[in-house]
Scaffold this motif. Structure first.
Motif, PDB file in Angstrom:
ATOM      1  N   UNK A  60      55.136  54.180  56.649  1.00  0.00           N
ATOM      2  CA  UNK A  60      54.369  54.089  57.897  1.00  0.00           C
ATOM      3  C   UNK A  60      52.895  54.398  57.650  1.00  0.00           C
ATOM      4  N   UNK A  61      52.638  55.368  56.762  1.00  0.00           N
ATOM      5  CA  UNK A  61      51.252  55.702  56.423  1.00  0.00           C
ATOM      6  C   UNK A  61      50.557  54.514  55.775  1.00  0.00           C
ATOM      7  N   UNK A  62      51.253  53.841  54.867  1.00  0.00           N
ATOM      8  CA  UNK A  62      50.680  52.643  54.254  1.00  0.00           C
ATOM      9  C   UNK A  62      50.473  51.546  55.290  1.00  0.00           C
ATOM     10  N   UNK A  63      51.350  51.512  56.281  1.00  0.00           N
ATOM     11  CA  UNK A  63      51.234  50.502  57.321  1.00  0.00           C
ATOM     12  C   UNK A  63      50.009  50.672  58.192  1.00  0.00           C
ATOM     13  N   UNK A  64      49.406  51.848  58.176  1.00  0.00           N
ATOM     14  CA  UNK A  64      48.165  52.055  58.925  1.00  0.00           C
ATOM     15  C   UNK A  64      46.973  51.400  58.229  1.00  0.00           C
ATOM     16  N   UNK A  65      47.127  51.077  56.937  1.00  0.00           N
ATOM     17  CA  UNK A  65      46.041  50.482  56.157  1.00  0.00           C
ATOM     18  C   UNK A  65      46.367  49.047  55.747  1.00  0.00           C
ATOM     19  N   UNK A 104      38.571  47.561  58.785  1.00  0.00           N
ATOM     20  CA  UNK A 104      37.778  48.786  58.768  1.00  0.00           C
ATOM     21  C   UNK A 104      37.914  49.577  57.468  1.00  0.00           C
ATOM     22  N   UNK A 105      38.875  49.186  56.605  1.00  0.00           N
ATOM     23  CA  UNK A 105      39.089  49.937  55.371  1.00  0.00           C
ATOM     24  C   UNK A 105      38.517  49.242  54.133  1.00  0.00           C
ATOM     25  N   UNK A 106      37.983  48.051  54.286  1.00  0.00           N
ATOM     26  CA  UNK A 106      37.419  47.345  53.134  1.00  0.00           C
ATOM     27  C   UNK A 106      36.286  48.153  52.495  1.00  0.00           C
ATOM     28  N   UNK A 107      35.359  48.578  53.313  1.00  0.00           N
ATOM     29  CA  UNK A 107      34.209  49.311  52.780  1.00  0.00           C
ATOM     30  C   UNK A 107      34.639  50.656  52.204  1.00  0.00           C
ATOM     31  N   UNK A 108      35.539  51.344  52.865  1.00  0.00           N
ATOM     32  CA  UNK A 108      35.995  52.648  52.373  1.00  0.00           C
ATOM     33  C   UNK A 108      36.705  52.511  51.030  1.00  0.00           C
ATOM     34  N   UNK A 118      47.760  56.390  45.442  1.00  0.00           N
ATOM     35  CA  UNK A 118      49.059  56.870  45.897  1.00  0.00           C
ATOM     36  C   UNK A 118      48.990  57.175  47.389  1.00  0.00           C
ATOM     37  N   UNK A 119      50.114  57.582  47.939  1.00  0.00           N
ATOM     38  CA  UNK A 119      50.131  57.926  49.360  1.00  0.00           C
ATOM     39  C   UNK A 119      49.192  59.084  49.658  1.00  0.00           C
ATOM     40  N   UNK A 120      49.159  60.074  48.767  1.00  0.00           N
ATOM     41  CA  UNK A 120      48.269  61.222  48.968  1.00  0.00           C
ATOM     42  C   UNK A 120      46.801  60.811  48.930  1.00  0.00           C
ATOM     43  N   UNK A 121      46.456  59.943  47.969  1.00  0.00           N
ATOM     44  CA  UNK A 121      45.071  59.471  47.878  1.00  0.00           C
ATOM     45  C   UNK A 121      44.723  58.636  49.105  1.00  0.00           C
ATOM     46  N   UNK A 122      45.642  57.785  49.512  1.00  0.00           N
ATOM     47  CA  UNK A 122      45.415  56.955  50.696  1.00  0.00           C
ATOM     48  C   UNK A 122      45.155  57.819  51.928  1.00  0.00           C
ATOM     49  N   UNK A 123      45.997  58.808  52.119  1.00  0.00           N
ATOM     50  CA  UNK A 123      45.891  59.658  53.306  1.00  0.00           C
ATOM     51  C   UNK A 123      44.619  60.504  53.279  1.00  0.00           C
ATOM     52  N   UNK A 124      44.266  61.034  52.096  1.00  0.00           N
ATOM     53  CA  UNK A 124      43.120  61.945  52.005  1.00  0.00           C
ATOM     54  C   UNK A 124      41.784  61.220  51.976  1.00  0.00           C
ATOM     55  N   UNK A 125      41.719  60.073  51.295  1.00  0.00           N
ATOM     56  CA  UNK A 125      40.437  59.409  51.085  1.00  0.00           C
ATOM     57  C   UNK A 125      40.143  58.314  52.111  1.00  0.00           C
ATOM     58  N   UNK A 126      41.130  57.491  52.427  1.00  0.00           N
ATOM     59  CA  UNK A 126      40.882  56.388  53.361  1.00  0.00           C
ATOM     60  C   UNK A 126      41.150  56.779  54.807  1.00  0.00           C
ATOM     61  N   UNK A 127      42.192  57.549  55.013  1.00  0.00           N
ATOM     62  CA  UNK A 127      42.529  57.960  56.376  1.00  0.00           C
ATOM     63  C   UNK A 127      41.890  59.285  56.757  1.00  0.00           C
TER      64      UNK A 127
END
Length: 332
Positions: A300-305, A22-26, A278-287
């Motif tokens: 753990x946050x990275x593990x969601x992606x 589900x994160x490929x397109x994002x 970064x973790x902040x970019x991952x959390x704000x943009x993808x999640x």
């Protein structure tokens, strides 16, 4: 990835790190949008530099702008960043950007992008831009300057003519003649123009004429500026930001007399370049800022992606530094 003494990089595909479907397109959309803004940031900076530096009389000083902070402002100007009260220098930069923004937007039709993690994305983009500008000068200025002198001296044609005239003589005599009539005078001109020697060499009329052609480049430096070890070429490698004006004047000489070269770095690749996540970019943009469970760590946050139990994350004596670089195809 890093341990106590070593920093290493692992390069692999997105499949190898187990990117969730589900994160490929994002991720691809994020990389495309960041690349779009970075490409326009390079062009907008070039637009400003050319407009300001082409004026005959200007107090514009590009040396003060070849910094990460300025390029961060350029990047943010193309996004949804809200303006706040800032320091005087930043206010001057924004005034300069505002001065040229309408013209640039009218000519390019650039579309402002919206990012949730703008400050983090802009930080890494600014580092890329500043590095590109400094490397462009340090790697190419000396080469282009030597090329200009050789073109003015027409060394290739003169050597070919000399070899034809001395065809009946030995190779040793030809080499000695080339050194005396071509390479020696060329060396004296380069020494007179590009070294700060207390006893500059005396040049003949032809050498003085060539030196006069190079005056606009040499006058690009502040009065009293001292080159490192009295060498312009060495100083251009050590302090490339101080040679930006001279490089621009050199490009004008090439544009007028020879084939023009690209003196401002640009982002022209059809394929997006790597961007830092970064973790902040991952959390704000993808999640999309969706909070995880209570007490969730960055890993753990990275593990969601990503699959943090996949092979690239294990089997080595390294710790994950919580930042990846990706072009939406590969990842490191």
């Amino acid at each position: 990835m890093a341990n106590a003494n070593t920093v290493g990089t692992v390069r692999c595909s997105l499949e190898a790190v187990g990117l969730r479907e589900e994160y490929y397109h994002l991720l691809d959309l994020l990389v495309q949008r960041v690349n779009y803004v970075v490409a326009h940031a390079f062009q907008f900076a070039r637009f400003i530099f050319v407009a300001e530096m082409s004026r005959r009389r200007t107090s514009f000083n590009p040396v003060l702008l070849i910094t990460e902070n300025f390029f961060r402002e350029v990047f943010c100007w193309l996004t949804n960043r809200a303006e706040h009260q800032t320091m005087p220098r930043t206010a001057q930069w924004r005034s300069l950007l505002r001065k040229h923004w309408c013209s640039y937007r009218r000519w390019t039709g650039v579309v402002v992008q919206i990012f949730n993690a703008l400050s983090h994305i802009a930080k890494y983009a600014a580092v890329q831009m500043a590095t590109a500008y400094l490397n462009n000068v340090s790697l190419h200025f000396g080469e282009k300057l030597r090329s200009a002198v050789n073109r003015l001296l027409d060394t290739k044609a003169r050597k070919a003519a000399l070899v034809r005239r001395m065809a009946s003589q030995s190779q040793r005599e030809i080499c000695c003649a080339c050194e005396t009539q071509i390479w020696g005078p060329a060396h004296l001109i380069k020494e007179a123009a590009f070294t700060q020697s207390p006893n500059p060499p005396r040049l003949n009329d032809a050498g003085q004429a060539i030196l006069q052609r190079l005056r606009p480049i040499l006058r690009a430096y502040p009065e009293g500026y001292q080159f490192a070890d009295s060498s312009l070429f060495l100083d251009a490698v050590i302090h490339p930001e101080n040679h930006f004006w001279a490089y621009f004047r050199l490009s004008q000489l090439f544009e007028r007399d020879w084939r023009q070269f690209e003196y401002f770095p640009q982002r022209k690749k059809w394929r997006p370049a790597n961007m830092a996540v970064t973790t902040n970019i991952l959390w704000s943009e993808l999640l999309a800022g969706v909070p995880g469970r209570f007490g969730e760590t960055a890993l753990d946050t990275w593990g969601r992606v990503l699959n943090t139990a996949s092979k690239p994350f294990r089997g080595r004596q390294f710790d994950f530094e919580e930042v990846v670089h990706t072009d939406a195809v590969g990842i490191s």
